[in-house]
Write an enzyme that holds these catalytic residues in place. Structure first.
Site, PDB file in Angstrom:
ATOM      1  N   LEU A  63       0.865  -1.314   0.201  1.00 48.25           N
ATOM      2  CA  LEU A  63       0.195   0.026   0.029  1.00 48.25           C
ATOM      3  C   LEU A  63       0.771   1.305  -0.131  1.00 48.25           C
ATOM      4  CD1 LEU A  63      -3.096  -0.941   2.298  1.00 48.25           C
ATOM      5  CD2 LEU A  63      -2.641  -1.346  -0.238  1.00 48.25           C
ATOM      6  N   ARG A  64       2.112   1.027   0.022  1.00 49.74           N
ATOM      7  CA  ARG A  64       3.267   2.278  -0.350  1.00 49.74           C
ATOM      8  C   ARG A  64       2.870   3.327   0.619  1.00 49.74           C
ATOM      9  NH1 ARG A  64       5.987  -1.215  -3.050  1.00 49.74           N
ATOM     10  NH2 ARG A  64       5.115  -1.575  -5.300  1.00 49.74           N
ATOM     11  N   ASN A  94       7.803  -3.037   3.152  1.00 51.76           N
ATOM     12  CA  ASN A  94       8.757  -2.299   2.381  1.00 51.76           C
ATOM     13  C   ASN A  94       8.199  -0.994   1.822  1.00 51.76           C
ATOM     14  OD1 ASN A  94       6.632  -3.400   0.528  1.00 51.76           O
ATOM     15  ND2 ASN A  94       8.286  -3.557  -1.266  1.00 51.76           N
ATOM     16  N   HIS A 232       4.384 -15.831  -2.788  1.00 49.28           N
ATOM     17  CA  HIS A 232       4.418 -15.651  -4.350  1.00 49.28           C
ATOM     18  C   HIS A 232       5.276 -16.767  -4.819  1.00 49.28           C
ATOM     19  CE1 HIS A 232       8.015 -13.229  -3.598  1.00 49.28           C
ATOM     20  NE2 HIS A 232       7.181 -12.020  -3.428  1.00 49.28           N
ATOM     21  N   ASP A 305      -0.050  -9.773  -4.444  1.00 49.21           N
ATOM     22  CA  ASP A 305       1.059  -9.073  -4.684  1.00 49.21           C
ATOM     23  C   ASP A 305       0.703  -7.740  -5.204  1.00 49.21           C
ATOM     24  OD1 ASP A 305       3.600  -8.406  -3.867  1.00 49.21           O
ATOM     25  OD2 ASP A 305       4.380  -9.916  -5.720  1.00 49.21           O
TER      26      ASP A 305
END
Lengths: 424, 333
Positions: A63-64, A94, A232, A305
């Protein structure tokens, strides 16, 4: 007292072994009753010919926020989630700064509360700054509400760090999730290594980069204890490695994305960075093996992802563009295409893999329509024909290769805590 | 049966080149060019040969046209060759250098290209460190795009000039045996040669250590060989790739000395080769490394011929893409 009635839908609740046409009544944000009753309610949703399922859970989204709010925010990501039928998502750490301490975990929950759309759970980083060296304060983050730990975006290269992370996390009962990538075998690559990359003149990422770290981690896990989740996974051999580990009784779970079930390295031939992601698109053989691994339970859950990027970044040369695509808005339809249209699994299994399975891995009390549970519910039209239009995405980003795809399934109503948050 | 006859007909019309119409306004690589198209470029280049030999080295074919040399990577030879080729055809040439990738300047390749196009450019010649960059460019501009080398994808004009040089020496490529020696994995020159030579009926051998072979080489239309001495005697041409120093020390090969021992062309190894073998090199040479000086300057060497032919080939390519663009601009009758 507020009530919400969902009428005449096919209720699929794998957690409780329910699959029948019935009414579902929500009272004060909780599931109150399922059956053939006739009561009025403050709000009524007609679900005739539709599926009524526990709110979908995606345990792998980016979601940055904090740091790259131009690409996505917790609010816009949550909006994309409910538009796609997801009532809960787990955001990866991240960010910039990384979610590697209690204060940042807390920030995620505050922003999610402000957005008031989907449940957003925070994943904390395993190591400080996701640098792969020193353990982050996992205990503090658990107190702040972190539901899992991962350095996603990169794998933990140092086996000794990984061994300690698994040992340490075991006292909290939280899962360590790994982005399996041995950097020395993939570094600098931008697509699957092989003939296709050779012809396109692009540096490749060896499948072994994923498989070796996965295999290594399983050996570490056997000694360390704790729980491990492979993120993933993308290759046939990864599926095989996990299948064998599960047979041995190792506490491992695994996830797969829609793109690794639907597209191959051949799709990179137009140099369109919307086909660039990490792990990269592989081959038909891998798709077949991953579908088989979904069918036999080797793979536990389905994730997107979801990785938003700016248009200007995705307009770069394939080699220089960042990895990742968005798909929260359309993921359900993609899974239907990959797994139901191909008769790999049925709807009950698909919903199980998108609800109760991730809930169990995360240890959150979600993914069930049992009486008294949180009323997170998704109504699915599984026989529509709709076209993916990235212009209509609730996500702030548009880096999506599925634009124009025709899909059958979509969420038509998403209910979180008894409140309708999205209606098609 | 039917297919065969059809193919036969095609071949005949290919030989009568005047009937063939070139339709590509971009030259991005040799991979998807047909035999007819390749032959057409070579024949067109043949026609341009004499311009370089005239007293007044100029033809009006591109008069009033603007060619941009858009180079994101260092290059002296290719850049000069394109520049001279464009000037010989009377085009105006704009030199544009942008070191590294466009990202560093905060402007994307698309931005740069659209900006140039806004100045009324007809042909962009692009050299770029990323494979596929010329393709990306061709998708977002209206003008012609010519690939002057992209990453380790393709370097079509180099492939063409190598092939042109071989055809000039031998007349026909069919059945020719050509070895490409060196770092194939990271070579755009090798890729363009492989596609072009294969389509024209030559047999391609790749020689080098397994660590410098591209992944999936077994699916390419080539024979892979790790022992140079084993095949050198059968070869009609040896294309010696330049050793890229930045790769030494990586786990691809241990040392320059070992590389030289195994894969360099020296007088000792030359003794095993055919008397009239063509010794080729895309330049610039690392003298004494992949190629011994004596051989580079010896009678078998085509290195300078390649440079001369490069000019001719580039004139032909600029001419053809411009012609195709002009055809496309014509309103349909």
């Amino acid at each position: 007292m507020t009530t919400l009635l969902i009428k005449n839908g096919r209720i699929i609740d794998p957690a409780n072994g329910v699959d029948k046409v019935a009414n579902l009544l929500v009272r004060d944000g909780k599931i109150a009753e399922i059956g053939k009753f006739s009561t009025g309610a403050d709000e009524v949703v007609d679900a005739k010919d539709k599926l009524v399922v526990p709110g979908l859970i995606d345990m792998h989204v980016h979601l940055r926020e904090p740091g790259d709010e131009e690409e996505e925010t917790i609010a816009s990501g949550a909006a994309a989630a409910v538009a796609g039928g997801f009532t809960s998502v787990v955001c990866m750490p991240n960010t910039d700064p990384a979610i590697d301490n209690e204060a940042t975990v807390d920030f995620v929950y505050r922003q999610a509360d402000r957005a008031n759309l989907a449940n957003v759970f925070a994943a904390g980083a395993v190591t400080k700054g996701r640098a792969g060296e020193e353990l982050a304060e996992m205990g503090q983050m658990v107190r702040g509400g972190a539901v899992m730990f991962t350095d996603d975006g990169s794998g933990i290269q140092n086996p000794s760090v990984m061994l300690r992370a698994l040992k340490y996390s075991s006292m909290f009962g939280r899962v360590i999730a790994q982005h399996c990538e041995e950097n020395t075998l993939s570094g600098g690559g931008c697509m699957n290594a092989g003939y296709q990359a050779s012809v396109l003149g692009l540096p490749g990422m060896n499948k072994l980069a994923e498989e070796l770290m996965l295999y290594r981690d399983i050996q570490l896990l056997k000694q360390a204890g704790g729980r491990y989740h492979a993120q993933h996974i993308s290759t046939a051999n990864s599926a095989k490695i996990i299948r064998e580990a599960k047979k041995e009784g190792v506490a491992i779970t695994a996830e797969v994305t829609p793109h690794h079930l639907l597209m191959t390295e051949e799709d990179c031939s137009g140099y369109d960075p919307n086909y660039k992601m990490n792990p990269p698109l592989r081959t038909e053989t891998d798709i077949r093996a991953l579908r088989a691994a979904v069918a036999d339970g080797t793979i536990d859950c389905l994730v997107t992802d979801h990785a938003p990027h700016l248009r200007s970044e995705k307009e770069l040369e394939f080699l220089y563009a960042p990895h990742g695509i968005v798909s929260l808005d359309c993921a359900l339809g993609l899974y239907e295409k990959a797994l139901i249209e191909t008769e790999t699994i049925d709807w009950v299994r698909l919903i199980e893999m998108m609800t109760i399975n991730p809930a169990r891995i995360l240890g959150v009390n979600k993914g069930s329509l049992g009486v008294g549970c949180d009323a997170d519910i998704t109504v699915v039209d599984h026989r529509s024909r709709w076209q993916v239009d990235v212009g209509k995405f609730a996500s702030k980003s548009r880096n999506c290769p599925y634009h124009g795809w025709e899909l059958a399934a979509r969420a038509v109503c998403t209910i979180v805590d008894g409140t309708v948050k999205y209606q098609a | 049966m039917t297919t065969k006859t059809k193919q036969g007909n095609k071949m005949k019309s290919a030989e009568k080149n005047d009937r063939f119409v070139w339709t590509r306004k971009h030259l991005l690589g040799l991979e998807d060019l047909s035999k007819q198209e390749l032959v057409h470029i070579l024949d067109t280049a043949e026609g341009f040969k004499d311009i370089s030999e005239r007293a007044i080295k100029k033809a009006p074919a591109l008069r009033g046209k603007v060619v941009v040399n858009l180079f994101f990577e260092d290059s002296t030879r290719t850049r000069n060759s394109f520049r001279l080729a464009a000037s010989r055809l009377s085009a105006d040439v704009l030199e544009f250098t942008a070191k590294g990738s466009s990202v560093s300047k905060g402007e994307t390749l698309r931005d740069t290209a659209r900006n140039l196009e806004a100045m009324g450019i007809d042909i962009v010649v692009i050299r770029h460190s990323a494979g596929g960059a010329p393709y990306l460019l061709s998708q977002c501009v209206d003008c012609c795009v010519v690939n002057a080398g992209d990453g380790f994808h393709e370097h079509p004009t180099q492939g063409l000039l190598d092939i042109f040089t071989m055809r000039e020496a031998r007349g026909d490529l069919a059945g020719m045996k050509v070895a490409i020696v060196g770092d194939i994995a990271h070579s755009r020159v090798a890729r363009s040669n492989i596609w072009g030579l294969h389509t024209l009926g030559a047999e391609v051998f790749l020689v080098g250590p397994p660590t410098l072979m591209p992944a999936g080489a077994d699916q390419l239309p080539v024979t892979v060989c790790y022992d140079f001495d084993e095949i050198i005697g059968e070869m009609d041409a040896l294309n010696m790739l330049r050793v890229q120093f930045e790769r030494i020390g990586l786990p691809t090969f241990p040392s320059v000395r070992e590389y030289s021992r195994l894969f360099a062309l020296n007088s000792e190894r030359m003794k095993r080769a055919k008397k009239d073998v063509l010794v080729m090199h895309p330049g610039p040479i690392n003298r004494g490394l992949e190629l011994e000086s004596e051989i580079a300057d010896g009678p078998n060497s085509t290195i300078l011929r390649q440079v001369t032919n490069g000019l001719t080939i580039r004139m032909a390519v600029l001419f053809l893409v411009n012609q195709a663009a002009a055809e496309k601009r014509k309103p349909e009758a």
